[in-house]
Write a protein that holds these residues in place. Structure first.
Motif, PDB file in Angstrom:
ATOM      1  N   ASN A  66       0.844  -1.188   0.000  1.00 34.20           N
ATOM      2  CA  ASN A  66       0.000   0.000   0.000  1.00 34.20           C
ATOM      3  C   ASN A  66       0.885   1.246   0.000  1.00 34.20           C
ATOM      4  O   ASN A  66       1.756   1.360   0.865  1.00 34.20           O
ATOM      5  N   CYS A  68       0.409   4.161   1.022  1.00 33.25           N
ATOM      6  CA  CYS A  68       0.295   4.925   2.276  1.00 33.25           C
ATOM      7  C   CYS A  68       1.247   4.391   3.342  1.00 33.25           C
ATOM      8  O   CYS A  68       1.637   5.123   4.251  1.00 33.25           O
ATOM      9  N   SER A  99      -5.174  -1.221   3.468  1.00 34.85           N
ATOM     10  CA  SER A  99      -5.357  -0.062   2.592  1.00 34.85           C
ATOM     11  C   SER A  99      -6.837   0.192   2.409  1.00 34.85           C
ATOM     12  O   SER A  99      -7.568  -0.693   1.954  1.00 34.85           O
ATOM     13  N   ASP A 100      -7.267   1.385   2.728  1.00 32.49           N
ATOM     14  CA  ASP A 100      -8.686   1.679   2.510  1.00 32.49           C
ATOM     15  C   ASP A 100      -9.049   1.641   1.033  1.00 32.49           C
ATOM     16  O   ASP A 100     -10.116   1.167   0.664  1.00 32.49           O
ATOM     17  N   ALA A 101      -8.165   2.147   0.200  1.00 34.94           N
ATOM     18  CA  ALA A 101      -8.491   2.181  -1.236  1.00 34.94           C
ATOM     19  C   ALA A 101      -8.533   0.776  -1.822  1.00 34.94           C
ATOM     20  O   ALA A 101      -9.398   0.470  -2.644  1.00 34.94           O
ATOM     21  N   CYS A 141      -2.062   5.041   6.547  1.00 35.69           N
ATOM     22  CA  CYS A 141      -3.400   5.034   5.940  1.00 35.69           C
ATOM     23  C   CYS A 141      -4.474   5.409   6.977  1.00 35.69           C
ATOM     24  O   CYS A 141      -4.192   5.530   8.172  1.00 35.69           O
ATOM     25  N   ASP A 142      -5.696   5.551   6.493  1.00 36.21           N
ATOM     26  CA  ASP A 142      -6.781   6.182   7.266  1.00 36.21           C
ATOM     27  C   ASP A 142      -6.917   5.779   8.739  1.00 36.21           C
ATOM     28  O   ASP A 142      -6.933   6.622   9.624  1.00 36.21           O
ATOM     29  N   ALA A 226       0.108   8.856   1.723  1.00 32.74           N
ATOM     30  CA  ALA A 226      -1.337   8.671   1.862  1.00 32.74           C
ATOM     31  C   ALA A 226      -2.068   9.566   0.860  1.00 32.74           C
ATOM     32  O   ALA A 226      -1.522  10.563   0.392  1.00 32.74           O
ATOM     33  N   CYS A 227      -3.323   9.209   0.576  1.00 31.23           N
ATOM     34  CA  CYS A 227      -4.123   9.915  -0.427  1.00 31.23           C
ATOM     35  C   CYS A 227      -4.043  11.425  -0.212  1.00 31.23           C
ATOM     36  O   CYS A 227      -4.158  11.915   0.914  1.00 31.23           O
ATOM     37  N   ALA A 233      -6.999  10.271   5.895  1.00 25.66           N
ATOM     38  CA  ALA A 233      -5.654  10.209   6.465  1.00 25.66           C
ATOM     39  C   ALA A 233      -5.116  11.611   6.727  1.00 25.66           C
ATOM     40  O   ALA A 233      -4.647  11.921   7.839  1.00 25.66           O
TER      41      ALA A 233
HETATM   42 FE1  FES Z   1      -4.522   5.060   2.412  1.00 30.16          FE
HETATM   43 FE2  FES Z   1      -6.238   6.692   1.118  1.00 30.16          FE
HETATM   44  S1  FES Z   1      -6.000   4.531   0.905  1.00 30.16           S
HETATM   45  S2  FES Z   1      -4.892   7.151   2.746  1.00 30.16           S
END
Ligand code: FES
Length: 591
Positions: A66, A68, A99-101, A141-142, A226-227, A233
């Protein structure tokens, strides 16, 4: 347990603060020779270090799958080097994270929110079990940031956080503009509706929609970090920096910047200050510092997830914070930042004009942010940012206080017969302040995504699309619903509002209401609404209501039967059994 966790030996025989006041139980004499043998084997250099050096746990949420998180092991190594160079003993370890995404692409999203609890459990467990005297966490990440802070609040030993940092901007040659992760999701909406096109401004416009998607997927995420917008995040990192729990600038320094490495070295000095001055997390996690977190979140247009995470952090730290505090602060704080997802710029752009400390400086000068709160540097927040440059007069990212994007914050707390215990809306005003439409109910997000993919959401009439059984218990795990909201934006469906007992991604925008409480799985009114009922969302009166009489709702409630749990064993089943409601942060240790 308390005797073991909270050391009373704050000072040594010389009357000075004892920096190794937890590890000394293991290391002072020969009472625990096995522990000392292990510690020598792990790297304690000599007897003097064994008896005097404080042990600093360095917890990175590293994993390589990931962007992030993929650089966090390296940041941890830099921190360890600096900690050891200052006469302490740095011990790196890892927590899990997801990973949220990436999880958003499958049912894995149900596992995302619970990772916050697992991170907190891990940090608490290693710190207490290994008798660490201090703790530096390195999230990306988030869910990482609130998880780390909750872990710190639980063990309450001197601690600070280093944010992994924001990603750099991506650029699409095909679309001829900066792109990011949210661009991919929104483009998918246009892809589905066959409206994805290159700009017709004189360049090569021969690309197919698949070639455009390929280009976006290859260039949206140019490296570690991160995004990049004011997604969850960056929102959480910004809030936590404004609470005094990071070094100044941590939340806006990009992951790839040399300044991020320098921050790792400086963190060693700061953790020593925290040890010497006994600056513990609960001394920083106060009502005043939470107020600061709320103020910066409103001013910068942060994610609605901040509501859930800040409530969880407050519950964990024993600070009284309620949904009403969010509305109170939202009412008085102007929305200033032209940052994605609702605006044009990214955190990397904000870094170039001074970063978050320059914004804090502006807000402190205006009396909106409390500069008197203590921080991990041993100085106040105002002292930390005093030498920071002010925002340049010609910058366009942060609007002036007398000409904001919106006079008040974008987060609105709604209540009404649809959500008696509250719901969270993100309303920037661009989509209007009031929406009335016919309910169209979906059990789980996947049903809505199917309907969107089939083009089954008509454009003709106002619809309130309701996604239910996606709350903390019902999901389980309160999954984020970026896919649906992004597809709706991408498809240009302006006749719909989205309502759910789950969450929205920080990258979501549009007329959206989440965190509806009580959730459907426990029989909340969201479980009783039916297709065709009229639902009104009103951000001026802060209400969400359905035009259904109390008697009819009572009749439907008697008919309602709780659905069979979708998981009965394993980590999600444990989570569903323990988790509190969203209006109390959805934590798992509130009994
Ligand atoms: Fe990790 Fe957006 S997926 S901050």
């Amino acid at each position: 347990y308390l005797d073991f966790v909270h050391s009373s030996e704050l000072t040594g025989v010389d009357g000075k603060p004892m920096l190794n006041r937890y590890s000394t139980h293991l290391t002072r004499q020969h009472d625990f020779p096995g522990a000392q043998a292990m510690l020598f084997a792990a790297g304690v250099p000599d007897r003097h270090a064994m008896q005097t050096a404080p042990h600093v746990g360095i917890a990175s949420v590293w994993w390589e799958g990931n962007p992030c998180n993929m650089h966090l092991l390296d940041l941890g190594k830099e921190v360890k080097k600096a900690v050891n160079a200052r006469g302490m003993l740095g011990w790196q370890y890892n927590t899990i994270g997801v990973s949220d995404a990436i999880t958003m692409g499958n049912q894995g999203m149900r596992f995302s929110l619970q990772t916050r609890e697992i991170i907190a459990d891990s940090v608490e467990t290693v710190t207490c079990a290994q008798a660490h005297d201090a703790n530096i966490t390195i999230p990306g990440c988030d869910k990482n940031m609130p998880g780390c802070i909750m872990g710190m609040a639980r063990h309450n030993r001197p601690s600070l956080m280093i944010y992994g940092g924001t990603i750099d901007k991506g650029y699409s040659e095909t679309l001829r503009r900066p792109v990011n992760i949210a661009t991919c999701y929104e483009a998918f909406g246009a892809y589905t509706f066959n409206t994805l096109r290159q700009p017709d401004d004189g360049g090569d416009t021969s690309k197919t929609k698949d070639e455009i998607m390929e280009d976006l997927e290859r260039h949206a995420c140019p490296g570690a970090g991160a995004c990049g917008g004011m997604y969850t995040a960056n929102t959480m990192a910004t809030a936590i920096e404004s609470m005094g729990l990071t070094l100044p600038g941590s939340s806006s320094t990009p992951a790839s910047s040399p300044a991020k490495m320098r921050e790792c070295a400086k963190a060693a000095d700061a953790i020593k200050v925290c040890l010497e001055q006994d600056i513990t997390p609960k001394k920083l996690l106060t009502h005043k510092s939470f107020e600061n977190a709320l103020v910066i979140t409103m001013a910068l247009g942060g994610s609605t997830n901040a509501v859930l995470h800040l409530l969880a952090m407050a519950v964990t730290a024993g600070v009284e914070l309620t949904l009403d505090d969010f509305q109170r602060v939202s009412n008085k704080i102007p929305f200033l930042a032209d940052l994605a997802p609702s605006g044009k710029y990214s955190m990397a752009d904000l870094y170039e004009i001074g970063g978050v400390p320059s914004v804090q400086k502006l807000l402190i000068a205006a009396g909106l942010l409390d500069g008197s709160i203590p921080t991990v540097t041993g100085k106040t927040l105002a002292e930390n940012v005093a030498s920071w440059p002010s925002l340049p007069s010609d910058q366009v990212i942060i609007k002036s206080l007398d000409s904001p994007i919106k006079e008040s914050g974008h987060i609105q707390i709604l209540r009404g017969n649809f959500a008696p215990a509250g719901a969270v809306a993100k309303i920037t005003g661009k989509e209007g302040l009031r929406f009335t439409g016919k309910a169209r109910c979906f059990e789980k997000e996947v049903e809505l995504n199917d309907a969107l993919n089939r083009g089954a959401i008509p454009r003709g009439e106002n619809l309130v699309l309701i996604v239910r059984y996606e709350g903390p218990k019902g999901g389980p795990g309160m999954p984020e619903q970026l896919k649906a909201s992004a597809a709706i934006m991408g498809a240009g469906l302006t006749n719909v509002a989205l309502v759910t007992d789950g969450r929205y991604s920080g990258a979501s925008h549009g007329f959206i209401v989440g965190h509806v409480c009580p959730e459907a799985a426990v029989g909340g009114p969201i479980a009783l609404v039916r297709d065709g009922d009229e639902v009104t969302i009103d951000a001026q009166s802060n209400t969400i209501s359905m035009k259904v009489s109390d008697e009819e709702l009572e009749r439907r409630r008697k008919e309602w039967k709780p659905p069979r749990p979708t998981v009965t064993r394993g980590t999600l089943a444990k989570y569903a059994a323990l988790v509190s409601d969203a209006s109390h942060g959805a934590v798992t240790d509130l009994f």
